[in-house]
Design a protein around this motif. Structure first.
Motif, PDB file in Angstrom:
ATOM      1  N   THR B  60       0.850  -1.190   0.000  1.00  0.00           N
ATOM      2  CA  THR B  60       0.000   0.000   0.000  1.00  0.00           C
ATOM      3  C   THR B  60       0.887   1.241   0.000  1.00  0.00           C
ATOM      4  N   TYR B  62       1.795   5.065   0.724  1.00  0.00           N
ATOM      5  CA  TYR B  62       1.490   6.112   1.700  1.00  0.00           C
ATOM      6  C   TYR B  62       2.237   7.396   1.334  1.00  0.00           C
ATOM      7  N   ASN B  95      -0.216   8.456   5.991  1.00  0.00           N
ATOM      8  CA  ASN B  95      -1.512   8.753   5.374  1.00  0.00           C
ATOM      9  C   ASN B  95      -1.570   8.108   3.997  1.00  0.00           C
ATOM     10  N   ARG B  96      -2.779   7.733   3.605  1.00  0.00           N
ATOM     11  CA  ARG B  96      -2.939   7.149   2.261  1.00  0.00           C
ATOM     12  C   ARG B  96      -2.396   8.114   1.223  1.00  0.00           C
ATOM     13  N   TRP B  97      -1.860   7.556   0.145  1.00  0.00           N
ATOM     14  CA  TRP B  97      -1.222   8.366  -0.876  1.00  0.00           C
ATOM     15  C   TRP B  97      -2.249   9.251  -1.595  1.00  0.00           C
ATOM     16  N   TYR B 322      -9.207  10.950  -1.573  1.00  0.00           N
ATOM     17  CA  TYR B 322      -9.669   9.794  -0.786  1.00  0.00           C
ATOM     18  C   TYR B 322     -11.145   9.481  -1.077  1.00  0.00           C
TER      19      TYR B 322
END
Lengths: 471, 438
Positions: B60, B62, B95-97, B322
């Motif tokens: 995943t 980030y 944090n999510r990319w 997001y």
């Protein structure tokens, strides 16, 4: 314990600042320079997003204050290095010559006694070199603890912020330096039920370093419990009630209801009723209230203010009688008093005003159980949301997140939220009939003058019992 | 400075960056009555840098970030140390990319008309603005404390994806404390008027409104105990009320779960008077006009609620990505379509018209609102008298279907929309003697 280090930047330019002071002195009756180098980090962890940023209090620059024929001007700047004294002098002089042409109130030059002073506070663990991953790891543990505390918790914000402050003050008679650090932390559980979202916060703060994070965990169970209570909170029936204020709310009242009203620049501007009540009874005789920047060690503490006056402790209310206020240099000069060391700026970019530091009611002798038992119908109010001062008319506006109903000396289990507290300040203070023993300070927020000019303060007190209008 | 910092960033291990430099040339006048207490000058350079660091865990992606301040006096060595520290900090933020704005997504810069403040030096304007205030002085009325600020701000923005912008703007403020000597002592009202362009007629109107309100407050009586009385909410409380919807319809609030609104949701059942709310980057004289948002995106107008239905989400690049929303950029001026209420609709029955509060606030998450009344007018069906003290409180969800909006609109600061709201079902806490606990 380790000493908070001096600012290498301020040390490196101090000689050049002294040159600038020497250049300014012949043209002006008084000149001083405040140098500021403040830095800090703010960490925030939550389920869906985390952040790390420099603290909003980060600040590096200088402000010069000048007196000429009783007129006062200031100049703020931050592009100043070794070799810049003459260039900076020319820029300041050009501004001052033009600015001084107005119609001014005239102030006497500060009557400074010679003083050389340097002080660095102690902290247990300096977070400024701390590993961000380690600090986030600690916050993540607190987060996990909060969400596991109750199934209603769908997220929690865990915040830790440290700020290191270095200041130097130079005038022809004073050469002062101070270095200190404060930290603050928040635990903010967010709870949900049937689409309704509520949140509550608990805060810890003080003259601490990274060790402050360890003090946050014990706040979690009660804060989560109270946040869940908010989900079933009712609206309060407006009216006047017997009220028990938690230390947090006592501090809010000390700060908003009375503290702002004794900032003596408000006396000079004829904006505070307090100026007419010095030496008069303004509260019940069991009530005493203080503002102490030193020797109290909390978020509002320092050793000298932003005008080079030493910090101290001011007894504002002594057994119900208004004794005195808090002054900056100009208000003290105008009122022909000695400055109390309360001249504070948001930043080197801002003006100094008379401001509070750590403001609190002093302790009494009642137990909390006795206080609860004494109430026929009222509320225990807790968790500060906001407050606003009105020193001219002594009106109070303060909002709390939570009120617990008390009937016939016992909690009924009914919760009300939010709770808007209003009233005439002397009535609230004269209606204080019971005060508990332990004083708690909280310095998690900041204080504005009106809607701007923010400075770090703490406030608090013991539990107090009074009467107020609630809505 | 930009080139110097860019070079240091290119030699760092960050995955991306954005840089904002703001130069301020400011003057501030502080008055007590009609004389200066102090004049202040400012020449300040502020540098804000955000560095981003990408990493992967369990396949995943980030993107961490950290924002820092740099100072114009820093050496290259000092800046490098601080940038490296920030990159290390960003590596700890999981944090999510999300992408950064690039030249293809940023948009074309729109600035408002040239400000009249450009005609003089900022220091000279302080005395001009002071005269604009002082000429309103009259019998029984004093301006006990007045603060006048004006600064010319020059901005440069650059990011690692090739976006570069620069622009100038003026930022002004008059903080006015009006005191009126009445039969029972003096009362004051206090307000801050913020602006980006010079308009003496606009300032005249603001000052006259404050003076008239202070004169009325001097004659006011304590707010009586009122039950089931409608409230006309006016002035600064109205944009604060609608700002709840702006916050609730940001991608950040939706993503974090503190907003329950959904796109396409009908949020108000009242079909006779529907609400339409837009968020716009530019309003005349607004102090909150936005040329670019914090990420470097030129914001567009966003209709967040149209005819009672959530139409769009105000999306910054991180949280908009997001939520898989179109990135709108973030601005904060609010425009609201007028309602259909006119005076004759409400003057048949008693009401409380609340115009000045100590600080009217709306909790942007729960929708709880309230404030202590500094000036209101109580109309008992026959006469309208000024009242003070007490408070108004309520919850937006309880009144969402029933609140009404005026047909008349105002443009003031960051708001253009109905002049007042008509609220039923809110709590009024009076301070009359009958107002004891029940």
């Amino acid at each position: 314990m380790i000493k908070v280090e001096s600012s290498l930047f301020l040390k490196s330019v101090k000689g050049e600042l002294q040159k600038l002071l020497e250049l300014l002195t012949p043209s002006f009756e008084y000149a001083s320079i405040l140098g500021v180098d403040t830095n800090g980090f703010k960490y925030e962890y939550s389920a869906k997003n985390s952040s790390l940023e420099e603290s909003m209090w980060t600040d590096r620059g200088f402000v010069v204050r000048l007196y000429k024929a009783g007129k006062v001007v200031e100049y703020s700047f931050n592009n100043f290095s070794v070799g810049d004294a003459e260039k900076q002098y020319n820029e300041i002089h050009l501004f001052a010559e033009k600015a001084l042409q107005g119609n001014y109130r005239l102030y006497p030059v500060p009557n400074e006694t010679p003083l050389v002073f340097s002080f660095s506070e102690d902290v247990k663990t300096d977070p400024s070199e701390g590993d961000p991953e380690r600090i986030f790891g600690k916050l993540q543990s607190l987060f996990t603890r909060a969400v596991e505390e109750d199934p209603h918790v769908f997220d929690a914000r865990i915040v830790y912020e440290w700020v290191k402050v270095s200041k130097i003050f130079l005038s022809s008679k004073r050469d002062l330096e101070q270095n200190y650090m404060w930290s603050q932390g928040y635990v903010v559980p967010m709870v949900r039920e049937s689409g309704k979202v509520k949140l509550l916060y608990a805060a810890v703060s003080g003259f601490d370093g990274e060790e402050l994070i360890d003090k946050m965990e014990h706040k979690i169970p009660q804060t989560v419990h109270d946040a869940v209570l908010l989900l079933s909170a009712e609206s309060i029936v407006p009216g006047e009630y017997e009220v028990l204020c938690s230390p947090d709310i006592s501090g809010l009242i000390a700060h908003e209801a009375f503290g702002h009203g004794v900032e003596m620049d408000m006396f000079v501007k004829n904006r505070a009723l307090g100026k007419y009540y010095i030496g008069k009874q303004v509260a019940n005789t069991i009530v005493s209230m203080r503002d102490t920047a030193y020797p109290v060690r909390h978020a509002g503490s320092f050793r000298f203010d932003d005008e080079g006056n030493l910090a101290g402790s001011t007894l504002i209310i002594d057994r119900g009688m208004l004794k005195g206020g808090l002054s900056d240099q100009l208000s003290a000069s105008f009122l022909r008093e000695q400055p109390t060391g309360n001249g504070r700026r948001q930043s080197y970019k801002n003006k100094t005003y008379a401001r509070m530091t750590n403001t609190y009611f002093e302790s009494g002798s009642d137990s909390l159980d006795e206080m609860i038992a004494s109430i026929s119908h009222g509320y225990l109010i807790d968790y500060t949301q906001s407050g606003m001062e009105d020193p001219k008319n002594w009106g109070l506006q303060a909002i709390a997140f939570l009120g617990r109903e008390i009937r016939n000396g016992a909690f009924t289990g009914k919760i009300v939220s939010p709770v808007v507290m209003t009233g005439y300040v002397p009535d609230i203070l004269k209606n204080i009939t019971m005060i508990s023993g332990d004083v708690e300070l909280s310095g998690s927020g900041y204080c504005g003058k009106g809607w701007k000019e923010f400075v770090k303060v703490s406030s608090g007190g013991p539990y107090i019992k009074t009467k107020m209008r609630l809505g | 400075m930009i080139d110097r910092i860019t070079e240091l960033l290119e030699n760092s291990s960050c995955s991306g960056w954005k840089l904002t430099i703001k130069e301020t040339d400011g003057a501030q006048g502080y008055f007590i009555l009609n004389r200066l207490e102090m004049m202040r000058g400012q020449k300040i350079t502020e540098i804000t840098l955000t560095v981003y660091k990408d990493f992967e865990e369990d396949a995943t992606k980030y993107r961490g970030s950290m924002s820092i301040q740099l100072f114009p006096t820093m050496t290259d060595e000092e800046m490098t140390v601080k940038i490296n520290r920030a990159v290390a900090g960003a590596s700890a933020v999981k944090n999510r990319w999300y992408p950064l704005p690039s030249t293809s997504t940023a948009g074309t810069l729109h600035t408002g008309p040239v400000s009249r403040f450009g005609e003089h030096n900022v220091l000279d304007w302080i005395s001009v603005l002071a005269e604009d205030v002082v000429r309103h002085k009259r019998e029984r009325v004093d301006f006990n404390a007045t603060e006048i600020f004006l600064s010319r701000n020059t901005y440069w923005f650059k990011n690692s994806e090739g976006i570069t912008y620069s622009w100038d703007e003026y930022s002004g403020m008059v903080e006015l404390v009006t005191t009126v000597r009445g039969a029972e002592g003096a009362v004051e009202l206090f307000d801050i008027f913020r602006f980006s362009d010079y308009s003496p007629s606009w300032l005249d109107k603001k000052i006259e409104t404050q003076i008239n309100s202070a004169l009325d407050r001097a004659e006011s009586k304590p707010l009586p105990v009122l039950t089931d009385t409608p409230v006309l909410l006016g002035r600064a409380a109205v944009p604060e009320f609608f700002d709840y919807f702006r916050y609730q319809l940001t991608a950040k609030a939706v993503f974090q779960g503190v907003s329950s609104f959904k796109k396409g949701e009908i949020i108000r059942k009242n079909k006779d008077e529907m609400i339409t709310i837009s968020i716009v980057p530019y309003l005349e004289r607004s102090p909150d006009n936005v040329v670019i948002d914090a990420d470097g995106i030129v914001p567009r107008e966003v209709i967040i609620v149209e005819n009672n239905t959530v139409r769009d989400i105000l999306s910054d690049i991180q949280f908009g990505t997001y939520l898989e929303q179109e990135i709108t950029g973030i601005s904060s001026n609010i425009t609201v379509q007028p309602g259909n209420m006119i005076t004759s609709d409400y003057e048949q029955t008693p009401y409380l018209e609340a115009v000045e509060f100590s600080d009217f606030t709306v909790d942007k998450i729960t929708g709880d609102f309230g404030g202590e009344i500094r000036l209101a007018y109580y109309y008992d069906g026959k006469t309208r008298v000024p009242v003070t003290g007490g408070s108004v409180t309520g919850k937006i969800e309880d009144i969402l279907d029933t609140f009404r909006m005026s047909e008349k609109i105002v443009t003031d600061g960051k708001y253009c929309g109905p002049e007042f709201l008509y609220l039923t079902g809110v709590n009024i806490t009076g301070i009359g003697k009958d107002n004891h606990a029940r």
